[in-house]
Scaffold this active site. Sequence first.
Site, mmCIF file in Angstrom:
data_model
loop_
_atom_site.group_PDB
_atom_site.id
_atom_site.type_symbol
_atom_site.label_atom_id
_atom_site.label_comp_id
_atom_site.label_asym_id
_atom_site.label_seq_id
_atom_site.Cartn_x
_atom_site.Cartn_y
_atom_site.Cartn_z
ATOM 1 N N GLU A 254 0.811 -1.136 -0.021
ATOM 2 C CA GLU A 254 0.142 0.107 -0.111
ATOM 3 C C GLU A 254 0.917 1.362 -0.168
ATOM 4 O O GLU A 254 1.641 1.333 0.919
ATOM 5 C CB GLU A 254 -0.971 -0.001 1.084
ATOM 6 C CG GLU A 254 -2.120 0.896 1.039
ATOM 7 C CD GLU A 254 -1.959 2.297 1.449
ATOM 8 O OE1 GLU A 254 -1.748 3.118 0.960
ATOM 9 O OE2 GLU A 254 -1.993 2.314 3.106
ATOM 10 N N CYS A 288 -1.469 8.633 3.059
ATOM 11 C CA CYS A 288 -1.517 8.218 1.782
ATOM 12 C C CYS A 288 -2.607 8.595 1.273
ATOM 13 O O CYS A 288 -2.470 8.730 -0.313
ATOM 14 C CB CYS A 288 -0.898 6.606 1.676
ATOM 15 S SG CYS A 288 -2.292 5.728 2.405
#
Length: 486
Positions: A254, A288
């Site tokens: 990720e 993120c």
Amino acid sequence: MQNFETMTKSYMNGEWVEGNSGRTYQNVNPYDDSLIAEIKIASKAQLQDVFNIAGNAQKSWARSSVEERRQVIEKAMEYMNEHKEEIVRLISRETGGTILKANVEHHLAMEVMAEALNYVHEVGTVREVPGGPEGKINKIYRLPLGVISSISPFNFPVNLSLRTIVPAIALGNAVVHKPDIQVGLAGGVVLAKAFEYAGVPAGVFNMVLTDIEEIGDELLTNPITQLISFTGSTAVGRHIGSIAGGNLKRVALELGGNSPFVVLSDADVDQAVNAAIFGKYIHQGQICMIINRIIVHKDKYDEFVEKFAARTKELPCGDPQDPKTVIGPLINKQQLRKAAGYVKLAKKEGARTVLEGKIEGNVMSPYIFADVKNDSEIAQTELFGPIALIIKAETDDEAIKIAGETDHGLSSAIFTSDLEKGERYALQLDAGMTHINDQTVNDAPNIPFGGTKASGLGRFGNPWVVDEFTTTKWVSVQTKAREFAF
């Protein structure tokens, strides 16, 4: 009360062990640089020993019962809830996150743990499928994968660590976990204490306080690990992917994002501003999924810029321990310098300064730049700071086109009063997640969390994580004598 700040040892084979590399790390509060703890770095040899221990422990854990695995998770949850106040305080002190952010993180972590109870029974299952010669019975077993390397980041250390650790343990795997040393207490010690309290067998969960300077690529290349789970930058993710591919290891990556927040011609501007304020500035933009580019239709552009800037000016900045604070410090001085460099870059590239921020200590107050070009370097950079970029689109179609013009594809958002149109546009965006009439920072333990393109590989969330963290095996039983061609 548990004082985690006095606990600076790694957790290996069910014991608390001091690092023996001969090096130490000064763990400091990002807000005022005060010393939280001094950590002795674990050596590469210690890490190698831990992999051997985990490999042996996993063989037994793979045969554990559903009830045993369920009990460990429930007891770990009990510990996390009993010590919530101390954990929230530590998250804030160690990450520089606000008290609100720390509470949100604790809540998300508890959701991850609770959801694991819904799939703890999946491992060890068997189903029969038809096919083959007469008398053949085909059985498909779901089995634990083995030992998993867990590498977690600084920004949400509790939640993003447990997102790997809990499904791994729930599905019969062993874990070797390395938190970012900057947040080694919240991202490592807290979790080790929880699983120690829960009675996890020695060697099933191991937490190593170390750094890349000491261990190099050992977490990636060790022959015992079967999967490398990493949350962090795309650059590091590419490195991990190349090594894992060469060693035929699985990955769950990720990575970074460049999330667009699109305001279409029929959007409710006030609500779009409300969402953008949260989705841009939570945890100082160090997420993120954070909004990286705000793309606004020309008909709503001036109104949005004005209202967004007015709201941003009101955000309290400073000490994250103050419950009123929204913008706290960046994680370290290197990140602060990078953010300051992005401000200079935006100005150099001709973006219009709508709000001039400032740097006081380790705190950067928000900057807003308008009239940004999507093909500029600043727009194609993951900022990881309280810097907002606003781009004008001539049409709704162009807004969606601009949104997709990035190497990344993690999260995205679209504001519109036409929900059918919003969903139609959402399916055009090459991103793992798109939120209509919401901001980009959303997470839940029962959705397929992950990205496309340079934002990563694999999916977290139930049931997708079950496939990621297990393997399947075909066992056939021939019950009648088979005739062969020769």
